[in-house]
Design a protein around this motif. Structure first.
Motif: not given
Lengths: 381, 310
Positions: A254-274
């Protein structure tokens, strides 16, 4: 890609994502799959469904992992070559354990554990689940010899809470908040003595003196553990960023969980988490192709009668709307991710609530892309 | 449900991902249709309600969305500043405190402070005599509350602080807020669930913790995403036969999808029955909508359904 590739050379797997997307069952299925291959694996769940918890023997109290009977998996058709350990996190108890470990002496420990502000902090406040989940992970990593730890994360609405939990606590202890309370002329001293400062006077007026007193006792007691907390947070951050750690995101289409996943992925990238990949549960795969639902009704009316065939076609049309929606959302997810690493799991007929259910998603998680297509065809046809 | 809309404050809560915001907005649309001046308050930085109306300016502002329908997104930082200004009518004093780092740290460091000021703002919105200047009065405040566990903690925060503070302004206000939210005449709680095992469990444990920690009952339980029962058991038998004989892959897939819908609907009915048995009350059922993303007409539809079921 599959989960086996994503976990290659990893010691810690953290499953993140929004609530209600099947994070707990996915974490359990991953842990089970790796254990079946001969590894010693522990899964830390936050709030498992009762039936799943029961089927893993998790109903017993205790804040430590326990070994799940390997016969249970064999009964569900999955030979278990290794060991699966499972536990249900008790945030309050984990927080108390952290205090017990870090308190310099018994008095400080008792002051903190008995303080009402602390009791509020450790049980009900936003962020305490996030903090304790990570604290438990750290402890299990340090004190046990598991080949792999799988952590199911709290259903944070805000992915940020989870990633930032250790840091936020450090900032709190490093920050001037505590210093204000702790330095000799600080708030604590003024609460205990005669407060004369203007700010203090106003603050007292807003809050009342008793509240300030409880707070200052709390801050003073916990102040003695600052170095311990800081040291711990540094270690925990190291653990999260370690190349042997991997984050897997779990979502539904669904749209909202996908939005959250994208957001989380960005956060991981910014924090350099694997980042290891995204698992999309409950996907309605496109079954219609180029055909028309109307053709289906015509084709089936001989066998099923016109009325039932029409309802089958109508249901198929509805299903297809969801398949279209899921396809669009997954495409959006893949377009955002720099390197698409997505595993989709079909919407199965029943929710997963036992080990047999886990083996159903396990097959999809550990299959190669090609095997997964075959599996899907088998489910569909 | 008429009784529910007679209250001044309604908390909508449930497990994460069950559609709390959807129900909060549908309920808001219903109340506004009945001529109640209604505000839907969000507490999780989402501005979701405003977005349905194509707005994005509800951040700590009361925004009018339609006739009698307003929304606000509450964040603790703004709530605490507002509280301070209300508490200290002398502007200079409030400024001293607000600009003092000590206070900022105090506010950030105190566990539970965000929950307290958030619920304080919700309470303020529900006052007949609003404390904030020039603020309008609402007949009904609907709170799109945080997910279950956190939701009860938020609702309990005023009492916790009142107990710790014993005397002084926080103690007094904590008690006043607690009195209102535990008074069934003025406050109602709607639990939202999906017809699945976990959300049903969570609804039942929410009911228990509301009772033990706040002495409140659940006013209504709303179940989202319920499939209509398209196929009977006899249909399913015919479908199973057809799944063996259907000639084309598409026809087989259609039959398979029908069987799957049958099984899903049956599983859902079992969960709804378990919920009804556990709460001793038939829940309100909202249909699963077969569409991409929910838009305003979809919310209107759900709101009409809510009205019919209540």
């Amino acid at each position: 890609m599959n989960v086996e590739e994503a976990l290659d050379g990893k010691r810690i797997c953290i499953c993140g994502g929004s609530g209600g997307v099947g994070k707990t069952t996915t974490a359990a299925a991953i842990a089970m799959g790796v254990a079946a291959e001969g590894k010693k694996v522990a899964v830390v769940t936050i709030d498992p469904a009762r039936r799943l918890a029961n089927s893993l023997g998790l109903e017993e109290l205790g804040n430590e992992p326990h070994l799940v009977d390997s016969k249970l998996f064999e009964a569900a058709g999955l030979p278990m070559k290794g060991e699966l350990w499972a536990m249900m996190l008790d945030p309050k108890r984990t927080f108390d354990e952290v205090i017990e470990q870090l308190a310099p002496d018994e008095k400080t420990r008792d002051d903190v554990l008995g303080n009402r502000i602390y009791q509020q902090l450790s049980s009900a406040v936003a962020g305490s689940q996030e903090y304790t989940a990570i604290a438990k992970l750290y402890e299990l990593d340090r004190e046990h010899d598991f080949d792999l730890l799988v952590l199911d994360t709290p259903p944070s609405r805000n992915a940020l809470d989870f990633l930032d939990a250790p840091d936020r606590l450090t900032q709190f202890f490093e920050g001037r908040a505590l210093q204000v309370f702790l330095r000799p002329t600080g708030l604590a001293a003024r609460v205990m003595g005669r407060g004369t400062g203007m700010v203090f006077g106003v603050l007292k007026r807003v809050t009342g003196v008793d509240l300030l007193q409880d707070l200052s006792v709390f801050f003073r007691a916990i102040g003695g553990m600052i170095d311990g907390f800081k040291e711990r947070a540094v270690q925990v951050n190291k653990l999260l960023a370690d190349p042997q750690t991997v984050f897997l995101l779990v979502t539904s289409p669904e749209r909202e969980p996908i939005d959250e996943a994208i957001y989380f992925w960005r956060k991981l990238k910014a924090a350099r988490m694997p980042f290891g990949g995204v698992i999309v549960n409950r996907v309605h795969h496109d079954l219609l192709g180029d055909a028309e639902p109307g053709d289906v009704a015509a084709e089936l009316s001989g066998e099923l009668g016109e009325k039932l065939a029409e309802r089958v076609a109508e249901n198929f049309r509805d299903y297809h709307v969801l398949a279209e929606r899921d396809r669009r959302n997954i495409e959006r997810l893949e377009a955002k991710l720099a390197r698409p690493r997505v595993i989709t799991i079909p919407y199965l007929d029943e929710d997963v609530h036992d080990i047999e259910g886990l083996t159903r998603i396990h097959r999809f998680l550990f299959a190669t892309d090609e095997q997964r297509r075959d599996l899907l065809d088998a489910v569909v046809a | 449900m008429a009784a529910l809309l007679d209250k001044r404050l309604v908390f909508v809560t449930g497990k994460g991902g069950v559609g709390k915001s959807t129900v909060a907005l549908a309920l808001g649309l219903l109340a506004a249709r009945r001529g109640l001046r209604t505000i839907v308050a969000e507490v999780a930085h989402q501005d979701r309600v405003a977005r349905v109306f194509g707005r994005d300016d509800s951040h700590f502002r009361e925004v009018e969305l339609a006739d009698d329908l307003y929304t606000i997104s509450i964040d603790p930082q703004h709530a605490i500043e507002e509280y301070l200004r209300l508490q200290l009518p002398v502007k200079a004093l409030a400024d001293v405190l607000w600009s003092s780092r000590m206070f900022q740290y105090f506010a950030a460091a105190t566990p539970g402070m965000s929950e307290l000021v958030t619920i304080g703002k919700v309470w303020e919105l529900a006052q007949l005599e609003r404390r904030t200047r020039d603020a309008a009065r609402y007949d009904l405040v609907i709170v799109d509350a945080p997910a279950t566990g956190q939701g009860v903690a938020t609702m309990r925060a005023p009492k916790t602080f009142a107990d710790i503070a014993r005397v002084g302004p926080i103690a007094n206000q904590g008690r006043a807020i607690h009195a209102m939210i535990t008074d069934p005449e003025s406050t109602g709680v709607v639990a939202v669930a999906l017809p699945e095992e976990m959300p049903v469990n969570e609804t039942l444990s929410l009911r228990d913790s509301l009772r033990s920690e706040l002495g409140l009952g659940l006013d209504r339980v709303v179940v989202n995403g319920v499939y209509e029962q398209r196929f009977s058991g006899r249909d399913a038998t015919a479908l199973r036969r057809a799944s063996e004989t259907a000639a084309t892959p598409t026809a087989r897939a259609a039959v398979r999808a029908a069987l799957s819908a049958h099984l899903r609907a049956r599983g859902q009915r079992e969960q709804v029955a378990r919920l009804a048995e556990g709460t001793g009350d038939a829940p309100v059922l909202l249909p699963f909508l077969f569409q991409g993303d929910l838009d305003l007409p979809a919310y209107e539809r759900l709101s009409e359904q809510l009205e019919a079921e209540l």
